[in-house]
Scaffold this motif. Sequence first.
Motif, PDB file in Angstrom:
ATOM      1  N   ASN A   1      20.661  -3.460  56.766  1.00 36.82           N
ATOM      2  CA  ASN A   1      19.462  -3.572  57.610  1.00 36.82           C
ATOM      3  C   ASN A   1      19.627  -2.982  59.009  1.00 36.82           C
ATOM      4  OD1 ASN A   1      19.476  -6.654  56.015  1.00 36.82           O
ATOM      5  ND2 ASN A   1      17.938  -5.117  55.547  1.00 36.82           N
TER       6      ASN A   1
ATOM      7  N   THR B   1       6.895   8.764  51.598  1.00 35.18           N
ATOM      8  CA  THR B   1       6.302   7.765  50.701  1.00 35.18           C
ATOM      9  C   THR B   1       5.532   8.399  49.555  1.00 35.18           C
ATOM     10  OG1 THR B   1       6.107   6.234  52.568  1.00 35.18           O
ATOM     11  CG2 THR B   1       4.809   5.730  50.605  1.00 35.18           C
TER      12      THR B   1
ATOM     13  N   LEU C   1      10.211  -2.645  59.431  1.00 36.76           N
ATOM     14  CA  LEU C   1      10.058  -2.369  58.012  1.00 36.76           C
ATOM     15  C   LEU C   1      11.168  -1.464  57.496  1.00 36.76           C
ATOM     16  CD1 LEU C   1       8.419  -2.601  55.394  1.00 36.76           C
ATOM     17  CD2 LEU C   1       7.243  -0.520  56.078  1.00 36.76           C
ATOM     18  N   GLU C   2      11.500  -0.426  58.276  1.00 34.74           N
ATOM     19  CA  GLU C   2      12.537   0.501  57.837  1.00 34.74           C
ATOM     20  C   GLU C   2      13.899  -0.183  57.797  1.00 34.74           C
ATOM     21  OE1 GLU C   2      11.268   3.058  56.590  1.00 34.74           O
ATOM     22  OE2 GLU C   2       9.324   2.597  57.487  1.00 34.74           O
ATOM     23  N   ARG C   3      14.152  -1.054  58.755  1.00 34.75           N
ATOM     24  CA  ARG C   3      15.425  -1.787  58.762  1.00 34.75           C
ATOM     25  C   ARG C   3      15.492  -2.762  57.585  1.00 34.75           C
ATOM     26  NH1 ARG C   3      17.308  -2.959  64.935  1.00 34.75           N
ATOM     27  NH2 ARG C   3      19.042  -3.822  63.755  1.00 34.75           N
ATOM     28  N   THR C   4      14.379  -3.397  57.296  1.00 36.61           N
ATOM     29  CA  THR C   4      14.338  -4.364  56.201  1.00 36.61           C
ATOM     30  C   THR C   4      14.658  -3.718  54.859  1.00 36.61           C
ATOM     31  OG1 THR C   4      12.697  -5.705  57.352  1.00 36.61           O
ATOM     32  CG2 THR C   4      12.848  -6.002  54.977  1.00 36.61           C
ATOM     33  N   THR C   5      14.150  -2.513  54.655  1.00 40.92           N
ATOM     34  CA  THR C   5      14.358  -1.819  53.388  1.00 40.92           C
ATOM     35  C   THR C   5      15.650  -1.010  53.353  1.00 40.92           C
ATOM     36  OG1 THR C   5      12.948  -0.011  54.211  1.00 40.92           O
ATOM     37  CG2 THR C   5      11.890  -1.720  52.875  1.00 40.92           C
ATOM     38  N   ASN C   6      16.393  -0.981  54.448  1.00 42.93           N
ATOM     39  CA  ASN C   6      17.662  -0.250  54.505  1.00 42.93           C
ATOM     40  C   ASN C   6      18.806  -1.167  54.064  1.00 42.93           C
ATOM     41  OD1 ASN C   6      19.483   1.813  54.988  1.00 42.93           O
ATOM     42  ND2 ASN C   6      19.594   1.444  57.197  1.00 42.93           N
ATOM     43  N   LEU C   7      18.740  -1.614  52.826  1.00 41.55           N
ATOM     44  CA  LEU C   7      19.697  -2.600  52.317  1.00 41.55           C
ATOM     45  C   LEU C   7      21.115  -2.053  52.219  1.00 41.55           C
ATOM     46  CD1 LEU C   7      17.470  -4.142  49.490  1.00 41.55           C
ATOM     47  CD2 LEU C   7      17.839  -5.000  51.815  1.00 41.55           C
TER      48      LEU C   7
ATOM     49  N   LEU D   1       9.153  -8.996  58.867  1.00 44.58           N
ATOM     50  CA  LEU D   1       9.901  -8.019  58.076  1.00 44.58           C
ATOM     51  C   LEU D   1       9.006  -6.942  57.462  1.00 44.58           C
ATOM     52  CD1 LEU D   1      12.261 -10.530  56.237  1.00 44.58           C
ATOM     53  CD2 LEU D   1      12.774  -9.161  58.259  1.00 44.58           C
ATOM     54  N   PHE D   2       7.905  -7.353  56.852  1.00 46.47           N
ATOM     55  CA  PHE D   2       7.057  -6.408  56.125  1.00 46.47           C
ATOM     56  C   PHE D   2       5.630  -6.336  56.647  1.00 46.47           C
ATOM     57  CE2 PHE D   2      10.269  -7.860  53.090  1.00 46.47           C
ATOM     58  CZ  PHE D   2      10.746  -6.659  52.595  1.00 46.47           C
TER      59      PHE D   2
END
Length: 350
Positions: A234, A175, A224-230, A300-301
């Motif tokens: 996901n 990050t 969170l990591e799955r949500t941002t792994n577009l 999700l976040f």
Amino acid sequence: MALVKYGGVVLFLHFLCSAATVSAKVPAIIVFGDSTVDAGNNNNIPTILRSNFEPYGRDFYGKKPTGRFSNGRITSDFISEAFKIKPSIPAYLDPAYKISDFATGVTFASAGTGYDNATSDVLSVIPLWKEVEYYKDYQKKLRSYLGPRSANRVLTEALYMISIGTNDFLENYYTVPGRRSQFTVRQYQDFLVGIAGNFVRELYSLGARKISLGGLPPMGCLPLERTTNLMEQNQCVDSYNKVALEFNAKLKGLVKRLSSELHGINLVFSNPYYIMMFILRRPGSYGFESASVACCATGLFEMGYSCRKDNPFTCQDANKYVFWDAFHPTEKTGRIVADYVMRTVLARYL
């Protein structure tokens, strides 16, 4: 209880019974680490990373939000109960507790911290070196309370739990650009392992002998990591899970080296990776309905202040969810992990 072989590891599937079915020979549990084992220390420092408000703690005793990042108790609480010491471990900075409470167990952990001092700087939380300073202060108070001989016995026979490291990667390395400009990810792993080794040596020099060094979970599967792994629809971030596995292997090697180096130490590696991955891949085996989305808010976040009581999306029954917020497991998941660690690793201390 059923046995299942997964990834070369035999997992104990213990569905309904608590880990608290064994007798104790450990007089106290002393905890260092991050939000996985923080019971409220962050409530008493100037940081935004807190959870001392509803709906956190809604399934804790008295429905009280304590500062634990969970709907109820956390893994270290269940381990304390398993040793028949007490059902929860208080935070050292919590003014509601005294040395008489801490004599049988205390946590110095701070949510958001890591092995790396730079990690604790991100959200202005307690660095690991400061946790040690609090422990030294605790030693003095314990010797004053119990007397030197009795206190030294407690300090020697206590189980020391270390649960830390995920923030170093997810909150810091991946990050904030600083460490990535200095280290490759494998070099950063080695950097952290060096800190971990020095930390264990320091605890040993202060009298600790029974020490559990915790590994990383499959951090690429956090909501969170799955949500941002577009890009991968996901799914879990496999590269992060690979880093966790590599880091765990290095920690396991460290445990082996230190066990040979430090006379009389009883050091173990507690690895949550495989039991967590088993839960995530077969959530229905434990009665979970969701392993990818968390209970709190949209799941999700949210973590900390973004997980609020008045959010209409927060689930009604956290026991159906593997995760409570986007980073942290539910109480039910924590109980399962504690049960697994007790039966596969920590049973040697009984």
